[in-house]
Design a protein around this motif. Structure first.
Motif, PDB file in Angstrom:
ATOM      1  N   SER A  73     -14.546  25.617  21.355  1.00 40.77           N
ATOM      2  CA  SER A  73     -13.178  26.126  21.499  1.00 40.77           C
ATOM      3  C   SER A  73     -12.125  25.053  21.242  1.00 40.77           C
ATOM      4  O   SER A  73     -11.165  25.270  20.495  1.00 40.77           O
ATOM      5  N   VAL A  74     -12.297  23.888  21.857  1.00 35.18           N
ATOM      6  CA  VAL A  74     -11.284  22.831  21.761  1.00 35.18           C
ATOM      7  C   VAL A  74     -11.159  22.342  20.327  1.00 35.18           C
ATOM      8  O   VAL A  74     -10.053  22.260  19.765  1.00 35.18           O
ATOM      9  N   GLN A  75     -12.308  22.014  19.703  1.00 32.89           N
ATOM     10  CA  GLN A  75     -12.291  21.499  18.324  1.00 32.89           C
ATOM     11  C   GLN A  75     -11.681  22.515  17.350  1.00 32.89           C
ATOM     12  O   GLN A  75     -11.042  22.147  16.369  1.00 32.89           O
ATOM     13  N   ALA A  76     -11.895  23.817  17.630  1.00 31.78           N
ATOM     14  CA  ALA A  76     -11.418  24.865  16.719  1.00 31.78           C
ATOM     15  C   ALA A  76      -9.981  25.286  17.011  1.00 31.78           C
ATOM     16  O   ALA A  76      -9.403  26.079  16.256  1.00 31.78           O
ATOM     17  N   GLY A  77      -9.407  24.770  18.106  1.00 32.12           N
ATOM     18  CA  GLY A  77      -8.058  25.171  18.476  1.00 32.12           C
ATOM     19  C   GLY A  77      -7.984  26.594  18.978  1.00 32.12           C
ATOM     20  O   GLY A  77      -6.975  27.295  18.808  1.00 32.12           O
ATOM     21  N   LEU A  78      -9.068  27.052  19.616  1.00 33.33           N
ATOM     22  CA  LEU A  78      -9.126  28.413  20.139  1.00 33.33           C
ATOM     23  C   LEU A  78      -8.946  28.419  21.655  1.00 33.33           C
ATOM     24  O   LEU A  78      -9.294  27.441  22.323  1.00 33.33           O
ATOM     25  N   PRO A  79      -8.437  29.515  22.212  1.00 32.57           N
ATOM     26  CA  PRO A  79      -8.285  29.588  23.674  1.00 32.57           C
ATOM     27  C   PRO A  79      -9.642  29.530  24.361  1.00 32.57           C
ATOM     28  O   PRO A  79     -10.622  30.100  23.849  1.00 32.57           O
TER      29      PRO A  79
END
Length: 482
Positions: A73-79
């Motif tokens: 999530s963090v690496q992909a910029g997702l919630p």
């Protein structure tokens, strides 16, 4: 290379959307039933969907394992907490989700190194899985969440671009080089395709198609008797390696198996069956638009009025957008009281195969997603076709023009998630046509015949059973030669 024993071991890695996960889990169950060790890879918040099957499978003596890998999530910029594409999300978030799939490359590589399986069934939306598998000499089998007909239709469109030869968006054009005369309009296919757009999405899907072509082969959730000309076209005319092993949903034999597929049902199984048991055979129409499509309140209102005007008994599964208002905005005043005993509304997730397989159900209003299409075929029910986007307009053509077990509601425009707007008169007319009268009997007779063929296909000696045998033997031979 291989396992400590001679037992064949196959890893299954489904895309994180229920329309991909559910058939992949069913597929793993089918392989496990043949003595193949099956391991499903997924992420923490998707794991419960698989765990239910594993617990049930353990009871039945199946060998299905689960490996959980972290969602990036963090690496992909997702919630945080968004690990499945069925969750409500903006187009920007959905794009990030697709692009995030490449971040699973390293975890998959580690799992292949650890397990050294005999095969990897990786979703077509993981194009990079081919290179990862090739690194270890493991055959990558692409899983296509659709049938041969749609695969052939898309190939014809991309190879020949027949939509360029028409003067308007509504003028029909012929799809070249297919076994039947199939016509579409530009409105019924994606703008990305007709306008030749190049963006992150189109590049992703192009990469997925190219990766599938270079893979060891494709596993298709279908059965030969449903679309024989297209199975032959794909394998012999186009020269693509593929195995048909479906309908995979038919591995779920009893009510508990059917109820436990996917999310927890929003209705109690006993309550649902009690309602259906009170109805005559073929007297109920089931209305559901899959796990992704979510119609606006105005469209839901038209459906409510169309169903009431049709005079038919119905089960209607409703999934609303989060930003829609309360139920009075999409239900006419006093609707549920008027429909008491005649219509059952399920808000959320329904045990679809349990409902479709009940003798009281005599028709299905569907968005023509491939899982739903095949589940309707397997249940032997005629369909009202209401395609929304993706492969659904192709699947509609298979049902209405080739198999002749469907009647179109009149949707003409490819619009992601919300679909073309259809008025109550068209809904009433299509529902009546499928449920009552001479035409309905013809549709039902053909549908029931196909349902019988579907069930025989997965039994010993059937077309899908035999094709799966051939695949298992080929994987054994592949590794014996290494």
């Amino acid at each position: 290379m291989g396992n400590e024993t001679d037992q064949l071991h196959v890893l299954f890695f489904p895309f994180m959307a229920l329309g991909h996960m559910i058939p992949t889990i069913d597929m793993a169950k089918l392989f496990s039933a043949r003595g193949v060790r099956a391991t499903i890879i997924t992420t923490p918040l998707n794991a419960p969907v698989v765990s239910k099957t594993m617990e049930r499978g353990h009871y039945l003596g199946a060998q299905i394992g689960l490996r959980v890998i972290q969602f990036p999530s963090v690496q992909a910029g997702l919630p945080q907490g968004l690990e499945n594409l069925d969750q409500d999300a903006s187009p920007e978030i959905r794009l990030k989700f697709f692009l995030a799939m490449s971040l699973f490359q390293q975890p998959l590589e580690q799992l292949l190194q650890e397990y050294r399986p005999h095969g990897l069934v990786a979703d077509a939306f993981f194009p990079w899985a081919l290179d990862v598998a090739s690194k270890f000499g493991i055959p990558r089998l692409a899983f296509q969440g659709t049938g041969f007909f749609a695969m052939c239709a898309l190939q014809s469109l991309t190879a020949h671009k027949p939509y360029k030869g028409v003067g308007s968006d509504t003028e029909p054009f012929l799809l070249p080089d297919l076994p039947d005369e199939i016509k579409l309009t530009r409105l019924q296919i994606s703008n990305d395709l007709t306008l030749g757009l190049e963006n992150d999405f189109t590049r992703f899907f192009k990469e997925a198609r190219e990766s599938e072509e270079r893979s060891y082969g494709t596993i298709v959730n279908t059965f030969y008797e449903l679309e024989p000309a297209y199975a032959e076209h794909w394998r012999k005319v186009l020269g693509r390696k593929a195995w048909h092993i479906g309908p995979v949903s038919l591995c779920n034999r009893d009510a508990q198996d059917k109820t436990q597929r996917g999310k927890a049902a929003s209705i109690d199984e006993d309550e649902c069956l009690k309602w259906l048991n009170s109805k005559y055979p073929d007297s109920v129409i089931y209305v559901c638009f899959g796990s992704v499509s979510k119609f606006p309140a105005a469209q839901l209102l038209e459906i409510a009025m169309g169903l009431e005007a049709s005079g038919q008994q119905f089960i209607w599964v409703v999934r609303k957008n989060k930003d829609e208002g309360d139920e009075e905005e999409w239900l006419p005043q006093g609707y549920e009281k008027r429909m008491e005993g005649k219509g059952l509304i399920i808000r959320g997730w329904a045990p679809q195969t349990l409902i479709l397989d009940h003798e009281a159900v005599g028709g299905f209003v569907t968005h023509c997603g491939w899982n739903s299409t095949l589940e309707g075929v397997s249940a032997g029910v005629p369909m009202v076709t209401w395609p929304v986007f993706a492969d659904q307009f192709y699947n509609e053509k298979l049902l209405t023009d080739v198999l002749k077990i469907g009647i179109g509601v009149g949707a003409q425009r490819w619009v992601p998630f919300v679909g073309d707007f259809v008025k109550q008169d068209a809904i009433e007319k299509a529902v009546k046509a499928v449920m009552a009268g001479e035409k309905a009997e013809e549709l039902r007779s053909r549908a029931k015949s196909l349902g019988g063929m579907a069930r025989r296909a997965i039994e010993k000696g059937g077309s899908s059973y035999t094709d799966m045998d051939a695949l298992i033997e080929e994987l054994k031979l592949y590794h014996a030669q290494i």
